[in-house]
Design an enzyme around this catalytic site. Structure first.
Site, short mmCIF file in Angstrom:
data_model
loop_
_atom_site.label_atom_id
_atom_site.label_comp_id
_atom_site.label_asym_id
_atom_site.label_seq_id
_atom_site.Cartn_x
_atom_site.Cartn_y
_atom_site.Cartn_z
CG ASP A 8 -9.04 20.17 6.96
OD1 ASP A 8 -8.20 21.00 6.02
OD2 ASP A 8 -8.26 19.81 8.02
CB CYS A 65 -6.52 18.46 5.62
SG CYS A 65 -5.12 16.88 5.65
CB THR A 67 -0.29 17.63 7.20
OG1 THR A 67 -1.43 16.60 7.84
CG2 THR A 67 -0.05 18.53 8.40
CG HIS A 98 5.67 1.17 -8.80
ND1 HIS A 98 6.96 0.89 -8.17
CD2 HIS A 98 6.06 1.40 -10.20
CE1 HIS A 98 7.82 1.04 -9.24
NE2 HIS A 98 7.29 1.49 -10.38
CG HIS A 133 3.85 -2.63 -10.03
ND1 HIS A 133 4.81 -2.47 -9.12
CD2 HIS A 133 4.68 -2.51 -11.09
CE1 HIS A 133 6.03 -2.05 -9.55
NE2 HIS A 133 5.89 -2.13 -11.06
#
Ligand code: RB5
Length: 158
Positions: A8, A65, A67, A98, A133
């Site tokens: 964004d 974006c 954050t 993992h 995993h």
């Protein structure tokens, strides 16, 4: 490896710099927007990349974006997506080993292009460890299955 990338406005400048650096490292990518720093809505871009990764059209996705968090929330709504917000090198390595994460999200207001380049390089070149995993990923898929069943039941009631 086919990589789908989008941002964004909050991640636009970081994306601009990261695209060049990924190209210099030899990675091939497709950019699904946005194309300017004008304000847009991150769910629109996260959905496009997540759907293309979930469908198998692309192997991995990178979403940027402000954050990394909004993009991560949206991408994880798509079944088959294991999106992670990563801003450190240890997590970049371990989430591949993992979690077999298939979408990386980062924040243009959190880290600079040097850090994003290092994190992306580690994330793109580290393999899933499998073993114990694998069992945990199967459990994630089963959660998705149960959510799907709930949605179907709700649909049949309406
Ligand atoms: C846009 O202002 C900002 O909310 C967005 O880039 C992102 O940080 C959302 O999680």
């Amino acid at each position: 490896m086919r990589i789908a990338i989008a941002s964004d406005h909050g991640g636009f400048e970081l994306k601009r710099q990261l695209l060049t650096r990924l190209q210099d490292m030899g990675f091939e990518w497709s950019d699904f927007g946005c194309a300017t720093e004008d304000s847009v809505d991150y769910p629109d871009y996260a959905e496009v990349v997540a759907m293309r990764v979930a469908s198998g059209e692309f192997d991995r996705g990178i979403l940027l974006c402000g954050t990394g968090l909004g993009m991560c929330i949206v991408a994880n709504k798509v079944p088959g997506i294991r999106a992670v917000t990563v801003h450190d090198t240890f997590s970049a390595q371990v989430t591949r080993e993992h979690n077999d994460s298939n979408i990386l999200t980062m924040g243009g207001r959190v880290i600079d292009a040097d850090a994003a380049e290092t994190i992306a390089r580690i994330w793109l070149t580290t393999s899933f460890m499998g073993g114990r995993h694998e069992r945990r990923l199967e459990k994630i898929s089963r959660v998705e299955g149960r959510v799907q069943e709930l949605a179907e039941k709700a649909g049949s009631r309406s």
